[in-house]
Write an enzyme that holds these catalytic residues in place. Structure first.
Site: not given
Length: 483
Positions: A77, A152, A176
């Site tokens: 990420k 996210s 997330s």
């Protein structure tokens, strides 16, 4: 059958026997990226040249038979810093940021000899539930390209679901990892707060953020969490807890397991298809010898409101470092220092980030601190106590990972309140700091549903045991999107 249809253990055996090479696996990743990336948009930055370089080195040196992750491709990420590889947090303000150090989890992954394929798309500064607030592009759900992958960590989940990488790292501040894992039909673990070092994670809300693994199955997830867990002198909130061999807990035996099912997690607002999938999952667990009762987490209703006050307050402080002076974007239109600050931040941050910074600054301001921030902290204490109370009589808590399946792109982006309320089943876990895993448990109208299994502090091994036992009785984790 592609190479990524095999598990970590199966690929490790093939690598050790030299039936395949790390180069083959990296090629598999980039071939798949070339084929589907235009449709899903999982990545912000690719690490192609370096990945093939590492693959060749590992191929020449030979795979360590004791190192389960050696030679396997991973995606990271883009709020986890990677030395000499652009890290943006999906924001214009860090569009050209080139870190000079690795996050602790990245160092651990390098020691484990994984191969970084690239940096994955996300909501800007991890603020969002749909990966629509990214400065670069929106990510699409591999199961239905007109829908969001969740957020996210949307890129982390979509890349695994689409077969672009074998596994990935995400971060979870209010859901997330678990919500995108549920939306994309993969496995996502939010570890206990402090289990995994946050050093090198670009902070959103420091008391809530936690890094965790996203994988195709439970066993792979356990191997990846083993590799990234542990005390870190660079993170004062990491906890000196022995790193267990989580993979040893996958016995399939859950006879006598006591499950609490919160009435608040299957009530109004949960889609009927989601509720049915969870009830069916409970029947499967009963068949395996578990029992369940309805329980109550009475302060859950205050979770979302408390979370958005606390997380935004911490964000307003954490993001004050992005000022155009030291690193990141600097407005070319400023003539004074004050203008440099205001224009850099106005031009560099997206709407959702600015909204949360303003909300947090307001909640912390004189005259409102007691009414908002302090009240939210008090509610957080009550929410934490709810979990403590239930775990006195039950081993795990089970409910949906999200009240809905994946929603349409642009369906909620202009309605922040509805978007925030989607986090109702995940934020209490972050507020309490306990671990939780999302595993695929069915489909509703062709879209994946996630089962959320919540444990007591540092009981990830038990969560893996329960999730794995469920997975072995079902085939949902083997289903793949048709891209």
């Amino acid at each position: 059958m592609g190479l990524f249809d095999f598990s970590v253990k199966e690929l490790h055996d093939k690598l050790v026997k030299k039936e395949i090479s790390p180069f083959d696996l990296v090629s598999e990743s980039f071939n798949r990226i070339e084929s589907v990336e235009d449709k899903v948009g999982s990545f912000i930055t690719l690490n192609k040249e370096a990945a093939f370089g590492v693959a060749e080195e590992l191929g020449d040196a030979g795979i360590d038979p004791n190192n389960m992750l050696s030679g396997l491709p991973i995606g990271i990420k883009d709020n986890i810093v990677t030395k000499n590889l652009r890290t943006t947090a999906a924001s214009k303000i860090l569009e050209n940021f080139d870190p000079i150090y690795d996050a602790t989890v990245v160092s651990k992954l390098k020691n484990a000899q994984t191969i970084n394929i690239g940096k994955l798309n996300m909501d800007e500064f991890a603020m969002g539930s749909s990966t629509e607030t990214s400065y670069f592009h929106k990510t699409h759900n591999p199961w239905d390209l007109s829908r969001v992958p969740g957020g996210s960590s949307g890129g982390s989940a979509s890349a695994v679901a689409a077969g672009e990488v074998l596994f990935s790292l995400g971060s979870d501040t209010g859901g997330s990892i678990r919500q995108p894992a549920a939306f994309c039909g993969v496995v996502g673990m939010k570890p206990t707060y402090g289990r995994v070092s946050r050093f090198g994670l670009i902070a959103f809300a420091s008391s809530l953020d936690q890094i965790g693994p996203i994988t195709k199955n439970v066993e792979d997830n356990a191997y990846l969490l083993e590799a990234i867990s542990g005390l870190d002198a660079n993170d004062s909130t990491s906890i000196n807890q022995p790193v267990e061999r989580f993979s040893d807990s996958l016995t399939g035996d859950i006879k006598g397991l006591r499950i609490g099912v919160p009435k608040e997690y299957l009530g109004e607002g949960v889609d009927p298809g989601v509720k049915q999938a969870v009830l069916d999952a409970l029947k499967t667990l009963e068949k395996l010898g578990a029992t369940w009762d309805e329980v109550s987490l009475p302060h859950s209703e205050y979770g979302v409101a408390s979370y958005y006050i606390l997380a935004s307050s911490e964000a307003s402080s954490n993001l004050s470092r992005f000022d155009g002076v030291r690193y990141g974007y600097r407005s070319p239109n400023a003539t004074t220092l004050e203008e440099l600050y205001t224009k850099t931040r106005s031009e560099g941050f997206g709407d959702e980030v600015k909204r949360r910074i303003m909300l947090g600054t307001y909640a912390l301001s004189s005259g409102y601190y007691d009414a908002y921030y302090k009240k939210a902290q008090q509610a957080r204490t009550l929410i934490k106590q709810d979990f403590v109370n239930v775990f006195e009589n039950y081993d795990v808590i089970i409910g949906p990972s999200s009240p809905t399946t994946a929603f349409k792109i642009d369906g909620m982006i202009n309605d922040p309140i509805t978007m925030y309320s989607n986090d109702i089943l995940t934020v209490p876990i972050n507020l309490a700091g306990v671990p939780a895993i999302s595993v695929p448990c069915g489909f509703s109208d062709g879209l994946p549903v996630g089962l959320q299994i919540i444990g007591n502090y540092f009981e990830e091994s038990l969560l893996y045991k329960v999730a794995h036992a469920f997975e072995q009785e079902t085939t949902f984790h083997k289903e793949k999107p048709n891209l």
